[in-house]
Motif scaffolding. Structure first.
Motif, short mmCIF file in Angstrom:
data_model
loop_
_atom_site.label_atom_id
_atom_site.label_comp_id
_atom_site.label_asym_id
_atom_site.label_seq_id
_atom_site.Cartn_x
_atom_site.Cartn_y
_atom_site.Cartn_z
N UNK A 1 55.81 34.24 38.03
CA UNK A 1 55.12 34.91 39.12
C UNK A 1 53.76 35.38 38.62
N UNK A 2 52.69 35.08 39.36
CA UNK A 2 51.36 35.53 38.95
C UNK A 2 50.78 36.39 40.06
N UNK A 3 50.37 37.59 39.71
CA UNK A 3 49.75 38.48 40.70
C UNK A 3 48.39 38.85 40.17
N UNK A 4 47.35 38.55 40.92
CA UNK A 4 46.02 38.94 40.47
C UNK A 4 45.38 39.86 41.50
N UNK A 5 44.56 40.75 40.96
CA UNK A 5 43.74 41.59 41.81
C UNK A 5 42.34 41.02 41.74
N UNK A 6 41.73 40.82 42.86
CA UNK A 6 40.36 40.31 42.84
C UNK A 6 39.63 40.77 44.10
N UNK A 7 38.32 40.76 44.01
CA UNK A 7 37.57 41.00 45.23
C UNK A 7 36.74 39.76 45.58
N UNK A 8 36.98 38.67 44.82
CA UNK A 8 36.25 37.43 45.09
C UNK A 8 37.09 36.53 45.98
N UNK A 9 36.52 36.17 47.14
CA UNK A 9 37.28 35.37 48.10
C UNK A 9 37.65 34.01 47.56
N UNK A 10 36.69 33.38 46.83
CA UNK A 10 36.99 32.03 46.34
C UNK A 10 38.12 32.03 45.33
N UNK A 11 38.20 33.13 44.55
CA UNK A 11 39.30 33.25 43.59
C UNK A 11 40.61 33.46 44.34
N UNK A 12 40.55 34.36 45.32
CA UNK A 12 41.76 34.66 46.09
C UNK A 12 42.25 33.41 46.81
N UNK A 13 41.29 32.59 47.24
CA UNK A 13 41.66 31.40 48.00
C UNK A 13 42.47 30.40 47.19
N UNK A 14 42.42 30.53 45.85
CA UNK A 14 43.18 29.61 45.01
C UNK A 14 44.63 30.02 44.87
N UNK A 15 44.98 31.17 45.36
CA UNK A 15 46.37 31.60 45.25
C UNK A 15 47.12 31.18 46.51
N UNK A 16 48.44 31.36 46.47
CA UNK A 16 49.22 30.89 47.60
C UNK A 16 49.52 31.99 48.60
N UNK A 17 49.12 33.21 48.27
CA UNK A 17 49.40 34.31 49.18
C UNK A 17 48.38 35.41 48.93
N UNK A 18 47.78 35.90 49.95
CA UNK A 18 46.78 36.94 49.78
C UNK A 18 47.25 38.21 50.49
N UNK A 19 47.26 39.29 49.73
CA UNK A 19 47.62 40.58 50.32
C UNK A 19 46.34 41.37 50.45
N UNK A 20 45.97 41.72 51.64
CA UNK A 20 44.73 42.49 51.82
C UNK A 20 45.08 43.95 52.02
N UNK A 21 44.51 44.75 51.19
CA UNK A 21 44.73 46.20 51.30
C UNK A 21 43.52 46.81 51.98
N UNK A 22 43.80 47.79 52.77
CA UNK A 22 42.71 48.55 53.35
C UNK A 22 43.13 50.01 53.42
N UNK A 23 42.38 50.84 52.73
CA UNK A 23 42.62 52.27 52.76
C UNK A 23 44.07 52.63 52.43
N UNK A 24 44.60 52.00 51.39
CA UNK A 24 45.93 52.39 50.90
C UNK A 24 47.09 51.79 51.67
#
Lengths: 416, 241
Positions: free
Chosen positions: B193-216
Motif C-alpha cells: 500500500x502506498x499513500x502519498x501526500x502531495x499538492x501537485x495535481x500531476x503527481x496525484x494523478x498518477x495514483x489510483x485514488x485521490x483523497x481531497x482534504x479541505x479544512x480538516x
C-alpha cells in the motif's frame, strides 16, 4: 544492549563527529588533569614540610633556664634560675611527659686523636636524647643507662668528627682525648636532615663528674604524649607550675624558664596545611564541577543537534530506550577514555616531577630544608574523581537524552 | 487494512487550540495507491503522521491490520512502525554522517539483523533502485533524486505493508519527480500500500485514488475510474489559473 552492534554504531558516530567528541573529551581530560596537578602539588607541599618536622621527634620539648621577670613571694625580678639533676625528676613526674634527658653545656671542647685534633660541640645527655632528636646511629651504639650509672668515659661522635680525626681507619673502640681526658668511642651518629654532624654525645653524669659540673644541668630535652594543642599546652603549664614551685617563680613568668614546644608548633603548622588542603580541595572540586558543567553543556548541545537524527531513528523503528542508550553509551565512552587520558597525563606529570626531584636530590642527599616532596596523588582519589566525572557526564546526558527520546518523532523531524 | 473512524486532532498553540482534523472517516485497502491532497493547512500531513503512528489522535478510532492503534507505548509504536510502515519524506531525512548503504540498513539494525547481513541486504535494495555505485557515498555527495531513492530503499528494506510518503517529490525537479513516482508505482505493483501526500495535481494523478482534504474534512474521494475526470478538471484548473 551490550552487543557488538551498538558499539559499532557508536564508533561510527564518534568517527563522523570528531570535533564534538574532541570537545567533550577535552573538557573531561582537562578537569581531571588539573585536579591531579592541584592535589599533587598540595600533597607535595605538605609532605615536604612534614618531613622537615621529622628531623626531630615532632613531640619534642626543650626547657632551659632563664631569669625571673615577675616579682614573686617577695623576691624581685632578675633572679637567675638554675637547674639541677632533681629538676629532671620533677619534670619527668609530670603526667604526659615521656622520655627526658638533662643536658649540661660544656662549650667548645678540643678533640684529639693521634696527630689530628679539632674543636667540636659536646652534648652531654642521657639515653633518651636519641629519641628526642631522632639521631641516626651509623655504627656502634648510643649512650645507655649503665654508662650513666657507672659514669663511663665513653663518647658517641658525629660522622664529621670521625672523618676528621680517624680518616678511613676505624674509630669504634679507639680513645679520643677530649680536653685532654681520654674517652672511648662507642658509636658514630648523624642527625637527620643535616649536613653538619659536628656534635659529640657524652653521658651527662660523666661530664658532670669530670668537667666540674657537680649536679648542674642547663637544659632538659623531653618528649611529650599529647595529640592536641590543648593537651600539649596543659603539659607545658604543669611543667611550669612544678618547676615554679621548686624554684619559687611565678608559673606565668615566661622569662624564668624558656620552653620550646615542638608539638605545638607542629600541630599549628599541620593546621595551616589542613587549611591549605581544604583550599586545594575546594579549588579541585571547583575544577571538577567546571568539567562536569562542560560535559553537561556539550551533552545538551549534542542532544539538541541530534534531535532530528533521533526523530529519523524513531520513525524507522528505534525505541526510546535504544535512543537513550545510544547517546548515553557514547557519552560514557568518551568521558571514560578522556578521563583516563587526563588521569594518566596528570599523575604521569606529577610522578615525573617526583622522579626528577629524587634524581637531583641525590648529590645533596640530606640537604636540609626541602618544602616540596613526593607530589603524588592517592590513586583512589584519582579513580574516584574520574568516576564522578563519568557519572556526572552520563547523568548530564541522560536528562536531555530522555527528553529527546520522549519527543514525538514528528516533532523531532520538524526540527531544522 | 487501514480503517479510520471519526478521527479528530487538534494542536495546542499556546492559549488557543487549532482543530486540524475534524472527523476523518477513511478506508484504505491493502495494495491501494492513494494520494492525499489539499491546500496547506488542510491537515494532510497530520493525517499522514497519524497513519504512520508518528503522531497520535484525540478522538475516534484507527485500526491498522485489525489492531486498534491507540495509547500505545512508545516502544510498541516503534516496533509497529518498524514492521509495518516505511517512510519517505520531502526532505529525505537521511542521517548525514552515514553513507547510503548504512542509511538503508538502519531499519534492520533496529530489527536486530547482524551488520554484515543487513549491509548485504541494503546493497541489494540500492541495486534495485540503481544506486549500487553510490553505496559508499555520503548523502551530501548525492543529488536530490538520488537521496530520495536512498530514502525509498530505506523505507522498503524492512518489507513494510505500507509506504507513507510526505511530499516525496516536493524537493525534486519534474524529471526526478516522475522517476520517484515510477518507483512508487512499481512498489505498489508488488502489493504494498502506498499513500502519498502531495499538492501537485500531476503527481496525484498518477495514483489510483485521490483523497481531497479541505479544512480538516474529507472533501471528496476520486477513485480510479474518475481519474480521467480529475485530469480534465486539473487541466481546466490550469487554464483558468
Amino acid at each position: 544492549m551490550f552487543d557488538i552492534d551498538i558499539w559499532q554504531e557508536i564508533l561510527a558516530t564518534i568517527k563522523k563527529n570528531k570535533m564534538r567528541t574532541f570537545l567533550t573529551g577535552f573538557s573531561v581530560a582537562w578537569g581531571i588533569f588539573m585536579l591531579m596537578i592541584l592535589l599533587g602539588s598540595g600533597n607535595g607541599l605538605s609532605n615536604g614540610v612534614a618531613a622537615n618536622f621529622m628531623n626531630d621527634a615532632v613531640n619534642a620539648m626543650w626547657i632551659w633556664n632563664g631569669e625571673t621577670t615577675i616579682a614573686y613571694e617577695g623576691m624581685k625580678t632578675g633572679r637567675p634560675i638554675s637547674f639541677q639533676n632533681q629538676d629532671q625528676d620533677i619534670v619527668s613526674k609530670v603526667s604526659g611527659v615521656g622520655a627526658s634527658s638533662g643536658r649540661y653545656f660544656m662549650g667548645n671542647t678540643r678533640y684529639s686523636y693521634g696527630k689530628e685534633s679539632g674543636e667540636y660541640t659536646t652534648i652531654t645527655c642521657q639515653p633518651a636524647l636519641r629519641d628526642v632528636e631522632n639521631l641516626i646511629l651509623n655504627e656502634g651504639r648510643f649512650i645507655n643507662q649503665i654508662d650513666i650509672l657507672q659514669n663511663r668515659k665513653i663518647v658517641v661522635i658525629g660522622t664529621d668528627i670521625k672523618t676528621a680525626l680517624f680518616k678511613d681507619s676505624t674509630a669504634l673502640g679507639e680513645y679520643v682525648n677530649i680536653n685532654m681526658v681520654p674517652f672511648k668511642v662507642v658509636g658514630i651518629c648523624s642527625e637527620p636532615g643535616s649536613t653538619r654532624n659536628r656534635n659529640a654525645y657524652m653521658p651527662l653524669s660523666t661530664a658532670q663528674m669530670i668537667f666540674n659540673g657537680s649536679n648542674k644541668i642547663h637544659n632538659l630535652a623531653l618528649t611529650i604524649n599529647a595529640s592536641t594543642l590543648e593537651e600539649s599546652q596543659a603539659i607545658e603549664e604543669q611543667i611550669r607550675t612544678a618547676l615554679g614551685k621548686k624554684h619559687k617563680f611565678d608559673p606565668k613568668d615566661e622569662g624564668a624558664i624558656g620552653l620550646y614546644n615542638k608539638l605545638e608548633n607542629y600541630i599549628q603548622t599541620m593546621k595551616i596545611f589542613q587549611a591549605i588542603k581544604i583550599f586545594i580541595w575546594i579549588i579541585g572540586i571547583g575544577t571538577l564541577i567546571a568539567g562536569i558543567v562542560g560535559v553537561s553543556n556539550i551533552m545538551l548541545i549534542v542532544v539538541k543537534e541530534r534531535t532530528k537524527e533521533i526523530g529519523i531513528r524513531k520513525a524507522i523503528g528505534a525505541s526510546p530506550s535504544s535512543v537513550i542508550g545510544l547517546i548515553l553509551l557514547e557519552s560514557i565512552m568518551i568521558t571514560t577514555i578522556a578521563g583516563y587520558i587526563g588521569l594518566v597525563l596528570g599523575t604521569g606529570l606529577m610522578e615525573m616531577i617526583n622522579y626528577f626531584m629524587m634524581q637531583s636530590a641525590v648529590p645533596a642527599t640530606d640537604q636540609s630544608e626541602t618544602i616540596f616532596m613526593n607530589p603524588t596523588v592517592d590513586i583512589n582519589i584519582a579513580v574516584y574523581s574520574t568516576l564522578l566525572l563519568i557519572i556526572a557526564g552520563a547523568f548530564a546526558g541522560y536528562i536531555p537524552a530522555k527528553r529527546a527520546a520522549s519527543i514525538k518523532p514528528i516533532v523531532a523531524l520538524r526540527d531544522e | 487494512m487501514i480503517r479510520l473512524n471519526n478521527i479528530h486532532k487538534s494542536y495546542e498553540m499556546g492559549s488557543s487550540s487549532l482543530h486540524v482534523l475534524k472527523g476523518i472517516d477513511l478506508h484504505i485497502e491493502q495494495g491501494d495507491f492513494v494520494s492525499i491532497m489539499g491546500s496547506s493547512g488542510s491537515g494532510k500531513s497530520t493525517l499522514l503522521n497519524i497513519l504512520g503512528m508518528l503522531d497520535n489522535y484525540d478522538n475516534g478510532t484507527y485500526h491498522l491490520s485489525g489492531n486498534l492503534i491507540a495509547n500505545m507505548s512508545e516502544k510498541k509504536a516503534a516496533k509497529l512502525r518498524n514492521e509495518m510502515v516505511g517512510f519517505v519524506f520531502q526532505s529525505f531525512n537521511l542521517i548525514s554522517f552515514k553513507n547510503a548503504m548504512e542509511n538503508v540498513a538502519l531499519p534492520l539494525y533496529y530489527k536486530g539483523v547482524p551488520r554484515k547481513k543487513r549491509n548485504l541486504i541494503a546493497l541489494e535494495y540500492l541495486d534495485k533502485l540503481g544506486l549500487k555505485e553510490w553505496a559508499n557515498h555520503m548523502p551530501n555527495e548525492m543529488s536530490g533524486g538520488q537521496k530520495q531513492r536512498v530514502a525509498i530503499a530505506r523505507a522498503l528494506i524492512s518489507q513494510p505493508k505500507i509506504i507513507l510518503a510526505d511530499e516525496p517529490t516536493g524537493a525534486l525537479d519534474s524529471a526526478n519527480s516522475y522517476e520517484v513516482m515510477d518507483i512508487l508505482r512499481e512498489i505498489n505493483d508488488d502489493g504494498i500500500t502506498v499513500i502519498i501526500v502531495t499538492h501537485e495535481h500531476d503527481i496525484a494523478a498518477m495514483t489510483s485514488q485521490i483523497i481531497r482534504l479541505n479544512d480538516g474534512r474529507i472533501h471528496e474521494i476520486i477513485r480510479n475510474g474518475e481519474l480521467k475526470q480529475f485530469q480534465k478538471e486539473y487541466i481546466h484548473g490550469l487554464e483558468t489559473a
